[in-house]
Design an enzyme around this catalytic site. Structure first.
Site, PDB file in Angstrom:
ATOM      1  N   HIS A   1       0.824  -1.207   0.000  1.00  0.00           N
ATOM      2  CA  HIS A   1       0.000   0.000   0.000  1.00  0.00           C
ATOM      3  C   HIS A   1       0.857   1.256   0.000  1.00  0.00           C
ATOM      4  CE1 HIS A   1      -4.387  -0.961   1.250  1.00  0.00           C
ATOM      5  NE2 HIS A   1      -3.887  -1.981   0.583  1.00  0.00           N
TER       6      HIS A   1
ATOM      7  N   GLY B   1      -6.107  -3.593  -7.933  1.00  0.00           N
ATOM      8  CA  GLY B   1      -5.747  -2.376  -7.227  1.00  0.00           C
ATOM      9  C   GLY B   1      -6.881  -1.640  -6.557  1.00  0.00           C
ATOM     10  N   GLU B   2      -6.492  -0.620  -5.801  1.00  0.00           N
ATOM     11  CA  GLU B   2      -7.418   0.251  -5.092  1.00  0.00           C
ATOM     12  C   GLU B   2      -7.057   1.702  -5.372  1.00  0.00           C
ATOM     13  OE1 GLU B   2      -8.146  -1.005  -0.849  1.00  0.00           O
ATOM     14  OE2 GLU B   2      -6.505  -2.358  -1.350  1.00  0.00           O
TER      15      GLU B   2
ATOM     16  N   THR C   1     -10.357 -12.705  -0.294  1.00  0.00           N
ATOM     17  CA  THR C   1     -10.460 -12.270   1.100  1.00  0.00           C
ATOM     18  C   THR C   1     -11.764 -12.704   1.749  1.00  0.00           C
ATOM     19  OG1 THR C   1     -11.338 -10.128   0.386  1.00  0.00           O
ATOM     20  CG2 THR C   1      -8.954 -10.277   0.742  1.00  0.00           C
TER      21      THR C   1
ATOM     22  N   LYS D   1     -15.827 -17.513  -0.085  1.00  0.00           N
ATOM     23  CA  LYS D   1     -16.919 -17.789  -1.008  1.00  0.00           C
ATOM     24  C   LYS D   1     -16.559 -18.957  -1.913  1.00  0.00           C
ATOM     25  CE  LYS D   1     -18.820 -13.097  -1.173  1.00  0.00           C
ATOM     26  NZ  LYS D   1     -19.141 -11.939  -2.055  1.00  0.00           N
TER      27      LYS D   1
END
Length: 321
Positions: free
Chosen positions: A38, A106-107, A191, A194
């Site tokens: 990050h 990405g973020e 994360t 599922k």
């Protein structure tokens, strides 16, 4: 048996402590490690955001056997894919084969800093797809030239290549990313536990490949203190990928989580020192088919107590799942 990993969370711990904590985690018997990559923390209360690749270089020299992986690196905006390929090849050489390259789309939180704008989700996945092709080509050796929709590469070559390139993982959150991972990755990253994500990954070619999940936890002998710390530093976690990938900075996460209560966090993150509660939180990953789960202990200064507790109580219990 599921493997249990330790997370170097760069957003909550300074670089020297990240390395020393990993050394302790290796001694405690964690099976592997991952590191976040990050430029910003999610919330100001976390207070850190060191350069993951420098930390990895130090970590590989300080440890002996624990595998390392980025969780995850975005190879599209802040980093050009040719640079990511060079980083990863170097890490694989330094670690003598202990490194895995985890990639994702990405973020905005981290990628906006270079002033290139933040593409739509569809474009981001297109960029990731193209970046993976470039990285794979460079791992094969020789000169690479590429003129694509999103990236140009002019006569690039990796001069220091490991005999075996680092395995490449791709983070997934929906059908399109699962298709990319099944087609192009050596392992899948998620994360959330599922099973439908893993089913999609398998349909597109991922059958039999490792699948790595991640779970935040907050160990403390005082459960109320653990809940308060988790709320202070990790309440962003419940926003989900569609929201979290779009917010541009810590102030955005502060605003988006202003109505999240400590009780909400305690319902989603195991807090305290109850081994059964932690095992119950890991179990959905195991039942969904994950082969590895990396734990994130919340609170930078609370790593060593967690690691010592995990060595004697938590890890033996989780290995019985």
């Amino acid at each position: 048996m599921v493997q249990i990993g330790y997370t170097m969370m760069t957003e909550q711990t300074g670089p020297r402590a990240l390395v020393s904590d990993l050394v302790a985690a290796e001694r405690a018997g964690f099976d592997f490690s991952v590191i976040s990559d990050h430029y910003f923390p999610w919330l100001e209360s976390q207070g850190h955001a060191s350069y993951a690749w420098s930390v990895l270089g130090a970590a590989v020299q300080a440890t002996e056997r624990i595998p390392l992986m980025t969780y995850v690196t975005c190879p599209t905006v802040r980093y050009h894919p040719v640079v990511v390929a060079q980083k990863a090849a170097t890490m694989q050489l330094l670690s003598q084969g202990r490194f895995r390259l985890g990639l994702g789309s990405g973020e905005n939180l981290n990628e906006h800093v270079v002033g290139a704008g933040w593409p739509s989700p569809q474009v981001r996945l297109d960029m990731l797809d193209e970046a993976v092709d470039i990285i794979r080509a460079l791992f094969q050796g020789g000169n690479v030239n590429h003129q694509g929709t999103h990236f140009d590469v002019a006569d690039a070559r990796l001069w220091d290549l490991p005999d075996e390139p680092p395995p490449l993982g791709i983070a997934v959150s929906g059908e399109r990313s699962c298709a990319l991972a099944g087609r192009s990755a050596d392992l899948v990253i998620a994360t959330e536990p599922k099973g439908e994500l893993l089913d999609s990954f398998d349909r597109y070619g991922g059958g039999g490949k490792p699948r790595v999940g991640q779970l935040p936890v907050c160990y403390d002998t005082d459960r109320d203190a653990a809940i308060a710390r988790a709320h202070d530093q990790f309440r962003w976690f419940g926003g989900g990928w569609p929201v979290n990938s779009e917010l541009p900075g810590p102030s955005g996460f502060e605003g988006a989580t202003r109505f999240v209560t400590p009780q909400d966090v305690a319902g989603a993150i195991p807090c305290g020192d109850g081994v059964d509660a932690f095992a119950d939180a890991v179990r959905p990953f195991v039942e969904a088919g994950f082969t590895e789960v990396a734990l994130v202990q919340i609170g930078g200064e609370h790593q060593l107590p967690f690691i010592h507790w995990a060595e004697t109580k938590l890890l033996p219990a989780l290995r019985e799942l």
